[in-house]
Design an enzyme around this catalytic site. Structure first.
Site, PDB file in Angstrom:
ATOM      1  N   GLU A 298       0.824  -1.221   0.000  1.00  0.00           N
ATOM      2  CA  GLU A 298       0.000   0.000   0.000  1.00  0.00           C
ATOM      3  C   GLU A 298       0.850   1.260   0.000  1.00  0.00           C
ATOM      4  O   GLU A 298       0.521   2.251  -0.672  1.00  0.00           O
ATOM      5  CB  GLU A 298      -0.944  -0.009   1.203  1.00  0.00           C
ATOM      6  CG  GLU A 298      -2.089  -0.994   1.107  1.00  0.00           C
ATOM      7  CD  GLU A 298      -1.694  -2.430   1.406  1.00  0.00           C
ATOM      8  OE1 GLU A 298      -2.486  -3.353   1.143  1.00  0.00           O
ATOM      9  OE2 GLU A 298      -0.560  -2.624   1.917  1.00  0.00           O
TER      10      GLU A 298
ATOM     11  N   GLN B  18      -7.676  -2.645  -0.557  1.00  0.00           N
ATOM     12  CA  GLN B  18      -8.614  -3.773  -0.500  1.00  0.00           C
ATOM     13  C   GLN B  18      -9.601  -3.679   0.654  1.00  0.00           C
ATOM     14  O   GLN B  18     -10.792  -3.952   0.493  1.00  0.00           O
ATOM     15  CB  GLN B  18      -7.844  -5.088  -0.421  1.00  0.00           C
ATOM     16  CG  GLN B  18      -7.204  -5.494  -1.735  1.00  0.00           C
ATOM     17  CD  GLN B  18      -6.663  -6.899  -1.687  1.00  0.00           C
ATOM     18  OE1 GLN B  18      -6.288  -7.416  -0.627  1.00  0.00           O
ATOM     19  NE2 GLN B  18      -6.586  -7.533  -2.846  1.00  0.00           N
ATOM     20  N   PHE B  19      -9.119  -3.327   1.839  1.00  0.00           N
ATOM     21  CA  PHE B  19      -9.974  -3.190   3.017  1.00  0.00           C
ATOM     22  C   PHE B  19      -9.500  -1.994   3.835  1.00  0.00           C
ATOM     23  O   PHE B  19      -8.327  -1.609   3.794  1.00  0.00           O
ATOM     24  CB  PHE B  19      -9.932  -4.454   3.891  1.00  0.00           C
ATOM     25  CG  PHE B  19     -10.698  -5.618   3.335  1.00  0.00           C
ATOM     26  CD1 PHE B  19     -12.048  -5.781   3.607  1.00  0.00           C
ATOM     27  CD2 PHE B  19     -10.062  -6.547   2.525  1.00  0.00           C
ATOM     28  CE1 PHE B  19     -12.756  -6.854   3.084  1.00  0.00           C
ATOM     29  CE2 PHE B  19     -10.760  -7.623   2.006  1.00  0.00           C
ATOM     30  CZ  PHE B  19     -12.112  -7.779   2.283  1.00  0.00           C
TER      31      PHE B  19
ATOM     32  N   GLY C 289      -8.745  -1.585   6.948  1.00  0.00           N
ATOM     33  CA  GLY C 289      -7.632  -1.806   7.858  1.00  0.00           C
ATOM     34  C   GLY C 289      -6.294  -1.969   7.166  1.00  0.00           C
ATOM     35  O   GLY C 289      -5.248  -1.989   7.829  1.00  0.00           O
ATOM     36  N   PHE C 290      -6.308  -2.073   5.824  1.00  0.00           N
ATOM     37  CA  PHE C 290      -5.056  -2.235   5.086  1.00  0.00           C
ATOM     38  C   PHE C 290      -4.447  -0.899   4.657  1.00  0.00           C
ATOM     39  O   PHE C 290      -3.375  -0.871   4.064  1.00  0.00           O
ATOM     40  CB  PHE C 290      -5.295  -3.084   3.829  1.00  0.00           C
ATOM     41  CG  PHE C 290      -5.738  -4.496   4.097  1.00  0.00           C
ATOM     42  CD1 PHE C 290      -5.889  -4.981   5.386  1.00  0.00           C
ATOM     43  CD2 PHE C 290      -6.014  -5.340   3.043  1.00  0.00           C
ATOM     44  CE1 PHE C 290      -6.313  -6.284   5.618  1.00  0.00           C
ATOM     45  CE2 PHE C 290      -6.428  -6.641   3.265  1.00  0.00           C
ATOM     46  CZ  PHE C 290      -6.578  -7.116   4.556  1.00  0.00           C
TER      47      PHE C 290
ATOM     48  N   HIS D   6     -10.846  -5.733   8.863  1.00  0.00           N
ATOM     49  CA  HIS D   6     -11.631  -5.720   7.633  1.00  0.00           C
ATOM     50  C   HIS D   6     -12.937  -4.939   7.796  1.00  0.00           C
ATOM     51  O   HIS D   6     -13.765  -4.951   6.892  1.00  0.00           O
ATOM     52  CB  HIS D   6     -11.978  -7.146   7.188  1.00  0.00           C
ATOM     53  CG  HIS D   6     -10.811  -7.922   6.664  1.00  0.00           C
ATOM     54  ND1 HIS D   6      -9.779  -8.323   7.466  1.00  0.00           N
ATOM     55  CD2 HIS D   6     -10.519  -8.367   5.408  1.00  0.00           C
ATOM     56  CE1 HIS D   6      -8.898  -8.998   6.732  1.00  0.00           C
ATOM     57  NE2 HIS D   6      -9.319  -9.024   5.488  1.00  0.00           N
TER      58      HIS D   6
END
Length: 348
Positions: A75, A97-98, A100-101, A144
């Site tokens: 990221e 993607q989510f 928390g990422f 997530h």
């Protein structure tokens, strides 16, 4: 299903489709790619796979791997590359993607991306859009289901928005891409499959002129009312509408405002409503502690002090890490918790 609506002679027919939010965002991205060859998409598995939630499905096949780029699992590298692309005149649209990422890229977003435009007095705009699926109610594992909007809203130079409907998903993603500033585009993942009518005709395309993208930050009144105002955005807008419908059966008229933009906030729209209703409840999935509702409550109290019949009440998640799936419904704001807050506004 596609519906072509009849129009007066000499005008262009409106073409509407009933689309889920995910497909509406896909359509908005497709239109942006088709109309501006400086737009490109980047993210993990967004090409051949079409993204975790298939929001970019089919776009790489249509526009090629140089416009829809499958990036490495990094990221920080994705955002850093986008900054360089923006400096070279491109308009990158990134997918995380989510929710928390996103934190491995937090440094690039808050200390670099957000500052470039201001540091150069506008000579170096940063038209980067970062799409982040966020929120709960999907039964996911840790990291997530977070709602990190307050972390980004505290950073000057970033715009933070969240569509609640398919129609807004289609127009708002195009407006975000047209913005000269970086935009955090928060997509309520639990609402990806909620369907609504979306007008895909050229006549309904958003104004993307020099200032047209500013509509991105205007709140909309979802439901008119006279007794109390509920402000929501993203995943909690349907909860607010449901609460208004239940309250109506109890004889209370509830106005629902979809904020759409967390930063900047359309404070004028909220104030206009609260000056009529005298009561305000703000609901979001993020924790209430230092959450966006705290800023809204402070602004409204400053401007509507003599109009308020009760304190501004807030409904949100608790000040705790996101819990396991079995109890997430207790952690997130529910219809009952929101109705309880509405009831409490009438006890003062």
């Amino acid at each position: 299903m596609t519906t072509t609506l009849p129009t007066p002679s000499g005008t262009t027919a409106r073409t509407t489709q009933r689309l889920p939010l995910a497909k509406a965002i896909n359509a908005g991205l497709r239109r942006a790619l088709a109309t501006n060859d400086r737009v490109l998409l980047m993210g993990e598995d967004i090409g051949r796979l079409g993204g975790v939630f298939r929001v970019t499905d089919g776009l790489q096949a249509e526009f090629g791997p140089l416009r829809v780029v499958d990036s490495p699992l990094a990221e920080s590298g994705i955002v850093g590359t986008a900054i360089g692309l923006a400096m070279a005149g491109y308009r990158p649209v990134l997918e995380i993607q989510f929710d928390g990422f996103v934190f491995p890229a937090f440094d690039q977003i808050t200390t670099q991306l957000s500052k470039m435009n201001a540091r150069t007095l506008g000579r170096l705009p940063m038209p980067v859009v970062i799409r982040i699926p966020y929120g709960g109610h999907i039964g996911a594992v840790e990291h997530h289901s977070e709602s990190p909007e307050a972390l980004f809203a505290h950073t000057a130079g970033l715009r933070i928005v969240s569509p609640a409907t398919a129609a807004d998903g289609y127009t708002m993603i195009q407006q975000a891409i047209a913005s000269p500033d970086p935009v955090i585009f928060l997509e309520p993942k639990a609402r990806y499959w909620d369907k609504a009518e979306v007008d895909l005709s050229d006549d309904a395309a958003p104004d993307l002129g020099p200032d047209g993208w500013a509509d991105l930050h205007r709140a909309r009144t979802v439901r008119a009312g006279e007794d109390v105002t509920i402000v929501a955005y993203g995943p909690t807008v349907p909860v607010a509408v449901a609460a208004a419908q239940v309250a109506e059966q109890e004889g209370r008229s509830v106005e629902v405002i979809d904020l759409r933009s967390v930063s900047p906030i359309d404070v004028d729209a909220i104030v206009e409503s609260v000056e009529r209703t005298g009561r305000l409840v703000v609901v979001h999935e993020a924790p209430t502690f230092f959450g966006p509702s705290a800023e809204i409550a402070a602004r409204v109290t400053e401007r509507c002090f003599h109009h308020l019949e009760a304190p501004v009440l807030r409904v949100g998640a608790f000040h705790a890490p996101f819990p396991p799936t079995a109890v997430e419904s207790e952690y997130l704001p529910s219809l009952d918790r929101l109705l309880d807050a509405v009831d409490r506004t009438f006890t003062f």
